[in-house]
Design a protein around this motif. Structure first.
Motif, PDB file in Angstrom:
ATOM      1  N   ALA A  83       6.437 -36.863 -63.664  1.00 50.18           N
ATOM      2  CA  ALA A  83       6.058 -38.274 -63.777  1.00 50.18           C
ATOM      3  C   ALA A  83       5.170 -38.531 -64.988  1.00 50.18           C
ATOM      4  O   ALA A  83       5.222 -39.610 -65.586  1.00 50.18           O
ATOM      5  CB  ALA A  83       5.354 -38.718 -62.495  1.00 50.18           C
ATOM      6  N   ASP A  84       4.344 -37.532 -65.367  1.00 51.53           N
ATOM      7  CA  ASP A  84       3.446 -37.719 -66.509  1.00 51.53           C
ATOM      8  C   ASP A  84       4.097 -37.352 -67.836  1.00 51.53           C
ATOM      9  O   ASP A  84       3.449 -37.375 -68.887  1.00 51.53           O
ATOM     10  CB  ASP A  84       2.166 -36.903 -66.316  1.00 51.53           C
ATOM     11  N   GLY A  85       5.395 -36.999 -67.785  1.00 55.14           N
ATOM     12  CA  GLY A  85       6.107 -36.657 -69.007  1.00 55.14           C
ATOM     13  C   GLY A  85       5.850 -35.253 -69.502  1.00 55.14           C
ATOM     14  O   GLY A  85       6.379 -34.848 -70.544  1.00 55.14           O
ATOM     15  N   GLN A  86       5.043 -34.488 -68.753  1.00 54.07           N
ATOM     16  CA  GLN A  86       4.707 -33.123 -69.162  1.00 54.07           C
ATOM     17  C   GLN A  86       5.557 -32.117 -68.384  1.00 54.07           C
ATOM     18  O   GLN A  86       5.206 -31.705 -67.287  1.00 54.07           O
ATOM     19  CB  GLN A  86       3.213 -32.846 -68.920  1.00 54.07           C
ATOM     20  N   GLY A  87       6.700 -31.758 -68.919  1.00 62.77           N
ATOM     21  CA  GLY A  87       7.536 -30.748 -68.290  1.00 62.77           C
ATOM     22  C   GLY A  87       8.354 -31.287 -67.131  1.00 62.77           C
ATOM     23  O   GLY A  87       8.756 -32.458 -67.104  1.00 62.77           O
ATOM     24  N   TYR A  88       8.558 -30.417 -66.132  1.00 59.16           N
ATOM     25  CA  TYR A  88       9.445 -30.732 -65.022  1.00 59.16           C
ATOM     26  C   TYR A  88       8.785 -30.377 -63.691  1.00 59.16           C
ATOM     27  O   TYR A  88       7.964 -29.460 -63.610  1.00 59.16           O
ATOM     28  CB  TYR A  88      10.758 -29.950 -65.153  1.00 59.16           C
ATOM     29  N   GLU A  89       9.180 -31.110 -62.654  1.00 56.77           N
ATOM     30  CA  GLU A  89       8.699 -30.849 -61.300  1.00 56.77           C
ATOM     31  C   GLU A  89       9.802 -30.141 -60.522  1.00 56.77           C
ATOM     32  O   GLU A  89      10.951 -30.577 -60.522  1.00 56.77           O
ATOM     33  CB  GLU A  89       8.324 -32.161 -60.611  1.00 56.77           C
ATOM     34  N   LEU A  90       9.442 -29.060 -59.855  1.00 48.74           N
ATOM     35  CA  LEU A  90      10.416 -28.227 -59.158  1.00 48.74           C
ATOM     36  C   LEU A  90      10.806 -28.855 -57.820  1.00 48.74           C
ATOM     37  O   LEU A  90       9.949 -29.226 -57.021  1.00 48.74           O
ATOM     38  CB  LEU A  90       9.821 -26.839 -58.935  1.00 48.74           C
ATOM     39  N   ILE A  91      12.103 -28.974 -57.594  1.00 48.91           N
ATOM     40  CA  ILE A  91      12.614 -29.508 -56.330  1.00 48.91           C
ATOM     41  C   ILE A  91      13.075 -28.370 -55.428  1.00 48.91           C
ATOM     42  O   ILE A  91      12.710 -28.293 -54.258  1.00 48.91           O
ATOM     43  CB  ILE A  91      13.781 -30.490 -56.582  1.00 48.91           C
ATOM     44  N   ALA A  92      13.887 -27.480 -55.957  1.00 47.52           N
ATOM     45  CA  ALA A  92      14.400 -26.346 -55.183  1.00 47.52           C
ATOM     46  C   ALA A  92      14.488 -25.131 -56.089  1.00 47.52           C
ATOM     47  O   ALA A  92      14.879 -25.242 -57.253  1.00 47.52           O
ATOM     48  CB  ALA A  92      15.776 -26.677 -54.604  1.00 47.52           C
TER      49      ALA A  92
END
Length: 332
Positions: free
Chosen positions: A107-116
């Motif tokens: 959300a902050d544009g810094q990289g990626y958030e892991l889902i699975a």
């Protein structure tokens, strides 16, 4: 415009620019339209790549440092230190990462958030290699739905980890109990047991060392006993504190820890401890009859003192099965 058409347009633009320069000295003003045309083609291609990336139709190789765990992460810390995780690390080392993880842009544009794919990501991080990932656009609700679906398709996630995740889903307010029951095909009673299971306090979970072997029925029962009586809750918290203070040298098995907590919740005397790798044969009333262990492949039996004849009869009827559980070949 298709990719083929854009490439043809790019070839034509470069050809025009080359012909113009060959015909007369280069003029910055005359070259501007052609340069703009080339830039437009590259921008369109970049947008197409971004669209493909965000749709999940292409895979990316990401630096593990750019992948961040989600606040809805459901894996217990023990899942990153057990034998199965060590096998996963070795498998990726030998064969590569065969299944991509699933991420969304942070959300902050810094990289990626892991889902699975938390364990696959941790394994790649441990090996110092990039993570193969598929990107999806998802709001929090879509993310939670995807995580729940992924968990239901996995056999290696424990009841405790699933319970904690479902409680987190409900706590966010993004899904209702009715929707969870419908989506997961859970009965009201089964979901209630899972959610009650997730209410066990952190001190009790820590006392179990690794809560993943805990069954739904046992976890829900312990949580209910603690909720119904302040005295029971206080007894369990005291036993949990004692168990948490025991180091690895105590080598208490999971079943011994659970029995101690359950006995405290029910106001019963503490059961005799059972060491990891040890088999204990008990009477129907819970009395310890014999402790069975292996030393250099040879069985060692320690009989309880003062056993009456009927207890010895019960012991010898259970002994063959106990020996088999220790890995010995015992004829019927």
């Amino acid at each position: 415009m298709s990719r083929k058409d854009r490439m043809a347009e790019l070839d034509n633009a470069i050809g025009d620019l080359t012909a113009t320069r060959a015909a007369r000295p280069a003029s910055p003003r005359s070259a501007i339209p052609i340069v703009n045309q080339i830039e437009s083609v590259f921008q369109d291609s970049a947008k197409e790549l971004e669209t493909l990336r965000d749709s999940g139709r292409v895979l990316l190789e990401l630096d593990p440092a750019d992948i961040h765990s989600t606040q809805y992460q459901d894996r217990h810390v023990a899942a990153f230190a057990d034998a199965a995780f060590a096998m996963l690390v070795q498998d990726i080392l030998r064969h590569g990462q065969l299944a991509p993880v699933l991420v969304r842009p942070a959300a902050d544009g810094q990289g990626y958030e892991l889902i699975a794919g938390h364990r696959r990501t941790a394994a790649c991080r441990h090996l110092g290699r990039k993570v193969v990932a598929r990107v999806m656009q998802a709001d929090d609700r879509d993310l939670l739905i995807k995580m729940v679906q992924e968990n239901e398709a996995r056999a290696d996630i424990s009841a405790y980890e699933r319970a904690v995740q479902l409680k987190t889903v409900l706590d966010t307010g993004l899904m209702s109990r009715a929707e969870l029951m419908e989506r997961l095909d859970f009965s009201k009673g089964h979901l209630s047991n899972l959610l009650k299971f997730a209410e066990l306090p952190p001190t009790v979970i820590a006392a179990l060392d690794d809560p993943r072997p805990l069954k739904i029925s046992d976890g829900a029962k312990l949580a209910r006993l603690m909720a119904e009586s302040e005295e029971a809750a206080a007894r369990v918290e005291q036993v949990a504190a004692d168990l948490s203070g025991k180091g690895a040298d105590d080598n208490l098995s999971f079943s011994a820890r659970l029995r101690a907590l359950m006995a405290a919740a029910q106001g019963e005397p503490a059961a005799e401890p059972e060491l990891a790798g040890e088999r204990v044969i008990r009477s129907r009333t819970g009395q310890v009859l014999v402790r069975l262990s292996l030393h250099e492949g040879r069985p060692i039996l320690r009989l309880a003192a003062g056993l009456p004849p009927q207890a010895l009869d019960a012991l010898f009827s259970q002994l063959p099965d106990a020996l088999r559980r220790c890995g010995l070949d015992v004829p019927d």
